[in-house]
Design a protein around this motif. Structure first.
Motif, short mmCIF file in Angstrom:
data_model
loop_
_atom_site.label_atom_id
_atom_site.label_comp_id
_atom_site.label_asym_id
_atom_site.label_seq_id
_atom_site.Cartn_x
_atom_site.Cartn_y
_atom_site.Cartn_z
N ALA A 278 0.82 -1.20 0.00
CA ALA A 278 0.00 0.00 0.00
C ALA A 278 0.86 1.26 0.00
O ALA A 278 0.55 2.25 -0.66
CB ALA A 278 -0.93 0.00 1.21
N GLU A 279 1.97 1.20 0.74
CA GLU A 279 2.79 2.41 0.92
C GLU A 279 3.96 2.47 -0.06
O GLU A 279 4.63 3.48 -0.16
CB GLU A 279 3.33 2.44 2.36
CG GLU A 279 2.21 2.53 3.41
CD GLU A 279 2.74 2.34 4.84
OE1 GLU A 279 3.96 2.13 5.01
OE2 GLU A 279 1.90 2.38 5.77
N GLY A 280 4.23 1.38 -0.74
CA GLY A 280 5.36 1.37 -1.66
C GLY A 280 6.70 1.49 -0.96
O GLY A 280 7.66 2.03 -1.50
N ALA A 281 6.76 0.99 0.25
CA ALA A 281 8.00 1.13 1.03
C ALA A 281 8.29 -0.17 1.76
O ALA A 281 7.40 -0.98 2.00
CB ALA A 281 7.86 2.28 2.02
N VAL A 282 9.56 -0.33 2.11
CA VAL A 282 9.96 -1.48 2.91
C VAL A 282 9.37 -1.36 4.31
O VAL A 282 9.38 -0.26 4.88
CB VAL A 282 11.49 -1.56 2.98
CG1 VAL A 282 11.94 -2.70 3.89
CG2 VAL A 282 12.08 -1.74 1.59
N VAL A 283 8.89 -2.45 4.86
CA VAL A 283 8.43 -2.47 6.25
C VAL A 283 9.44 -3.27 7.07
O VAL A 283 9.74 -4.41 6.74
CB VAL A 283 7.03 -3.09 6.35
CG1 VAL A 283 6.64 -3.32 7.81
CG2 VAL A 283 6.02 -2.20 5.66
N VAL B 12 12.34 2.13 -2.31
CA VAL B 12 11.99 2.12 -3.71
C VAL B 12 12.51 3.39 -4.38
O VAL B 12 12.43 4.46 -3.81
CB VAL B 12 10.46 2.04 -3.87
CG1 VAL B 12 10.05 2.13 -5.34
CG2 VAL B 12 9.93 0.75 -3.26
N VAL B 13 13.04 3.23 -5.57
CA VAL B 13 13.46 4.40 -6.36
C VAL B 13 12.48 4.55 -7.52
O VAL B 13 12.25 3.61 -8.29
CB VAL B 13 14.90 4.23 -6.90
CG1 VAL B 13 15.23 5.33 -7.89
CG2 VAL B 13 15.88 4.22 -5.74
N GLU C 171 7.68 -2.17 -22.04
CA GLU C 171 7.34 -0.91 -21.35
C GLU C 171 8.52 -0.55 -20.48
O GLU C 171 9.21 -1.44 -19.97
CB GLU C 171 6.18 -1.12 -20.38
CG GLU C 171 4.82 -1.21 -20.93
CD GLU C 171 3.82 -1.33 -19.77
OE1 GLU C 171 3.72 -0.40 -18.95
OE2 GLU C 171 3.16 -2.37 -19.70
N GLU C 172 8.67 0.73 -20.20
CA GLU C 172 9.76 1.12 -19.32
C GLU C 172 9.35 0.95 -17.85
O GLU C 172 8.23 1.29 -17.48
CB GLU C 172 10.13 2.59 -19.56
CG GLU C 172 10.72 2.86 -20.93
CD GLU C 172 12.01 2.08 -21.21
OE1 GLU C 172 12.81 1.88 -20.28
OE2 GLU C 172 12.20 1.66 -22.37
N PRO C 173 10.24 0.42 -17.04
CA PRO C 173 9.98 0.39 -15.60
C PRO C 173 9.89 1.82 -15.05
O PRO C 173 10.62 2.71 -15.50
CB PRO C 173 11.20 -0.33 -15.02
CG PRO C 173 11.76 -1.11 -16.17
CD PRO C 173 11.49 -0.28 -17.39
N VAL C 174 9.00 1.99 -14.07
CA VAL C 174 8.87 3.30 -13.44
C VAL C 174 9.26 3.26 -11.96
O VAL C 174 9.37 4.30 -11.33
CB VAL C 174 7.43 3.85 -13.57
CG1 VAL C 174 7.08 4.08 -15.04
CG2 VAL C 174 6.41 2.90 -12.93
N ALA C 175 9.46 2.06 -11.44
CA ALA C 175 9.89 1.95 -10.05
C ALA C 175 10.82 0.76 -9.91
O ALA C 175 10.63 -0.26 -10.57
CB ALA C 175 8.69 1.78 -9.12
N ALA D 134 18.88 0.74 -9.13
CA ALA D 134 18.95 -0.46 -8.30
C ALA D 134 20.02 -0.32 -7.24
O ALA D 134 19.82 -0.68 -6.07
CB ALA D 134 19.20 -1.69 -9.17
N GLY D 135 21.15 0.22 -7.63
CA GLY D 135 22.23 0.43 -6.66
C GLY D 135 21.78 1.37 -5.55
O GLY D 135 22.04 1.13 -4.36
N ARG D 136 21.09 2.44 -5.93
CA ARG D 136 20.63 3.40 -4.92
C ARG D 136 19.57 2.75 -4.04
O ARG D 136 19.60 2.92 -2.81
CB ARG D 136 20.06 4.63 -5.62
CG ARG D 136 20.22 5.88 -4.78
CD ARG D 136 20.13 7.15 -5.61
NE ARG D 136 18.79 7.39 -6.10
CZ ARG D 136 18.45 7.51 -7.38
NH1 ARG D 136 19.38 7.41 -8.32
NH2 ARG D 136 17.21 7.74 -7.72
N SER D 137 18.68 1.99 -4.64
CA SER D 137 17.64 1.34 -3.85
C SER D 137 18.25 0.38 -2.82
O SER D 137 17.85 0.36 -1.66
CB SER D 137 16.68 0.58 -4.77
OG SER D 137 15.77 -0.19 -4.02
#
Lengths: 327, 327, 327, 327
Positions: free
Chosen positions: A320-325, D324-325, D184-188, D315-318
């Motif tokens: 839901a949040e798009g973040a690591v929990v 998520v980036v 399609e291009e990834p967006v996240a 990916a490296g930054r994530s």
């Protein structure tokens, strides 16, 4: 010979009734179901008596209770049966609400409580063989784990609405498998989910496709893949990547028949229905319940139910949040 | 660098020309073919000169000769090239007539004669790996052997007429494989054959489907399965049943792609064409011919050609008479 | 609910007893065995009564009889049970002696005689699926057939002595499969056999390794491969080569687990024991017996037993004489 | 016949030299390498001349240039060769620095620029077949994608240090495959990485194990699995889960040989070395370069290199930030 009462005479209840009949140490003595016809039908086929839950719990001849009733009764019935001194085999999940489920900790969480939670996959011969080799270090130590768990086709929307959502209803099995195989608790969860299969699932607030990532404290990584519709049968695979190689468990086909023609070699479809795919697992689960009645500790119980539910909630929040929990 | 002349610029000749080009120790210097255009085309693509057989045999710069001309020229050309001091790589069969082929024994049968007979399957990496493990006793000693060798589709009737028949044209490869893998000479042959694929094959006096049994003096059994039309590609399998288990070599698919759908899992077709299936074998064969030019003994030669022809004649006689033929 | 008596409480008898218990339409009422302890044990586990054959045959409540006693009693007990009006499920073979077996033709050979002969493989789900597709012409019409039937390890010599020999004891199943799948009677038989596994088998006059060839009137060819010891489990495969391609049924592994390491990918062993491999077949056989009690004709009966025995005798003669036997 | 100059006579340069020799439309005319002996060796084997880059770029007879030199020269050499009017086949990556690579956009980014970037997997026959079926909608529309790309064993630490790290060195191939197959291009992007294989890799600031999640705008999900050491060979698999089923490409084994024994069935190892596994891909890549010289547009070029690099950086930054980036 242990006398067993079945609470819930629906689809999965009937499977358990059949397995009780086939297990020499068990005898089905009572069937309880709010739908009288369902209870009567199972009773007639097995020689058991139709009864009420109260009567069953009050009957000193009953050793064990199988709870295969509606999900929202699991926690209450389990608690009451344990209080009545019965061994309990409760279908998963223990409850859809983590707070409520945790509230039962002092009554259900103890080591000596004879509660078997129905995470059937732990009893599947393929996954058990994989786990045994992993545990024996057959290919070295586990580093990363892939679990693929795709249903053949989505359930009815009416079911989706009360299911608790993909993470608590479907992925919950995979969270339990992950914990069992990783041998460590996950400390971080990330989930990405989409509604790609059926917009109606999205309209009731659920998702039908997810990829879930778990990390343990020591750095082991796990990926779980879920979809409500594969299009090619019940896809249940595990790959355990170890320091010395890979241990994997594959899919089960209906038969070994292949047809080779100009277009290639066509193998038979995968077993399509979870009751077929896990028929052996359900049998082995009942054998284990008989072992428990004879004194063995439960292979999977209340604490496992809570731990899987924690991961399901975390995955839902992550998606839901798009973040690591972090746990 | 060894100079090589190619006799015969047809389909298989062109394969060999390409492999000569790719082998660093060999150079294609001459091409001979009664069809001038064919010779010119191969010459143009490779930088070789068009020549006559006489000129090639008289040219001291030519080290080796590849005989890929019509079957009925094999024995004559081979004998002449050997007499001229050339190393010879002759396509199978050495001849279709056993008596005539045997007549060349004193000129071709010696251990030092640099004659490589083109039984390409001995050079296939899959079968070589099988043979190596068999030789190393990986699964104990060989007891029985199954060879499946099914063509995708029958050749034109014009070819069938001059082919020498299924046993000498098609099964001959399998007789050579059987001898190579059994490590003993067969002493009894039984063959059963039918015309099931195409009545036109029967009308020209041939069969299109056969099962052949071989027995060695020590009691090893071998079954060869041949058909001119599989309907599903080029089926080339070997199973070697040993005292400790089975060693098998399977088919080669076009790609590893599979499509899984409701009807099952469809794997890609088998490689369909023998020049694709045995492309690696033809390359390895040419490498071996270069080794021979550098002094190595031929891996498969005149005596093997005769022995396979003996088995083919025996099989033909057995099928015709419906009786075992003892050798 | 049909009452069933079991004659013979040995290994296979116990399997049948379990399957009677699991089939809702059947109830095991009596157990007969000359070894009283064996009869008592099965009776205790199933709630049946220990009885004599005479009593069983005289009891009008008994609908069906399962004959799983020693081979030399099959024909006599079957004849008596049929005479007493019972439906009979008799383990194969009906008898080891063809003349004697044929002598029962007027009592057992009729279309209406309720006699099921225990050729279990006809009930195996893999082979049934293969047969169904063959029958439906999924890949065109059948041309040739390969049956591989290799036991994991040889039986004790004491058993070999009374077994009737490899052709009547082991290949008999494959003769029945061949007839069932070919859809035509073989008209010629050739068999080659060796003693390669254990010299002790040879010393008692039997063989342990055989390759058998059958031809039908229309020219269809069949090869059967038998060995008493595979070294790698119970190898049970069928390949049906048709005009449009191949239909095959493969082996069954213990689990789908694989270990991939430097040396390659190791799949789990084949199911090793025939009672495991054919557990589903034995269950389906009992379901079919219940169908018969409800009026269905036997899927496989006396005439099939005779026909398989004819082929076994022919194969034995062919192997002994080294010649084709025409039927 | 197009004249080709090779810049860089190392391991991959030699592969390309061999493929130029085997492609009838191409001729290797020059070899450039700062290590004179390396250049001479390749020149001697191919008949090319040793030259300098300046001389090559100034030679109007040279049609195309293959850049297989050190990574940090790729961008500079490519820019200079394009400026000199040569078609360029540049090994991946175009550069390790995204800003620098992007700076070449006006010189390299145009549609008409004849620049082929060496993402070899796009030319692999297995993955091409998968992509073709995906594109043809063989199993419906793509929903989720799994890419497994595990090396057999980690590279030397000296290489790891200059590699740009796992995401730019190893995963970059998978990012290109993901873009190619997703359509399609990834967006996240979310990536999790650990150092589980070799602490020395961690000491130089890199990771050796990663799981990467991509999401496209329409909700398609992709998981990439990377590890520097599988322990069982070069694991290169793709699974494309579609609305109607699954399309997958599997691993390639050294041979089809299997050994079946008591412990199970052992298949041959996977091809272990990327130059073996992708030998066909490298050949097809060179064929495509010849097509480009004859006017075809590049199948994969500068923009693809940038796009993959963007994903690698994300990916490296994530992985570093545990978040998520979004792109």
């Amino acid at each position: 010979m242990y006398e067993i009462a079945l609470i819930g005479a629906g689809r999965i209840g009937r499977i358990h009734a059949g397995n009780v009949a086939a297990e020499p140490r068990l005898r089905l003595s009572h069937v309880v179901d709010p739908v009288d016809a369902a209870a009567r039908e199972v009773a007639a086929a097995t020689g058991a008596a139709v009864a009420t839950l109260d009567a069953v719990l009050a009957d000193p001849a009953v050793h064990g209770v199988i709870i295969a009733s509606a999900t929202d009764t699991h926690l209450d019935y389990t608690t009451r049966a344990i209080a009545a001194g019965k061994a309990v085999f409760c279908e998963k999940p223990i409850d859809l609400d983590l707070t409520r489920a945790r509230g039962a900790a002092d009554r259900l969480g103890g080591a000596g409580v004879p509660l078997l939670l129905g995470f059937n996959r732990r009893f599947d011969p393929h996954f058990r063989a994989l786990q045994a080799r992993l545990g024996a270090g057959a290919m070295g130590s586990l580093e990363t784990l892939h679990i693929i768990s795709h249903d053949p086709a989505p359930p009815p929307i009416a079911y989706v609405k009360v299911s608790g959502g993909l993470f608590k209803d479907m992925a919950i099995h995979d969270f339990d498998m992950a914990r069992w195989l990783l041998g460590e608790e996950p400390v971080a969860v990330f989930a990405a989910a989409s509604c790609l299969v059926d917009p109606a699932i999205g309209e009731v607030g659920d998702v039908d496709t997810a990829r879930i990532f778990l990390r343990t404290a020591s750095g082991k990584l796990c990926v779980i893949s879920n979809t409500r519709r594969s299009g090619y049968g019940y896809d249940q695979r595990i790959e355990a990547f170890c320091s010395g190689g890979l241990i994997r468990a594959g899919n089960v086909r209906e038969t070994t028949v292949e047809c080779w023609g100009e277009a290639g070699a066509a193998a038979d479809p995968l077993q399509n229905f979870f009751l077929d795919r896990y028929a052996d697992a359900y049998r082995a689960e009942m054998t284990h319940f008989a072992d428990m009645l004879a004194g063995a500790p439960a292979a999977v119980g209340y604490a496992d139910g809570i731990a899987a539910l924690v991961l399901a909630e975390a995955a839902g929040r992550s998606a839901a949040e798009g973040a690591v929990v972090t746990l």
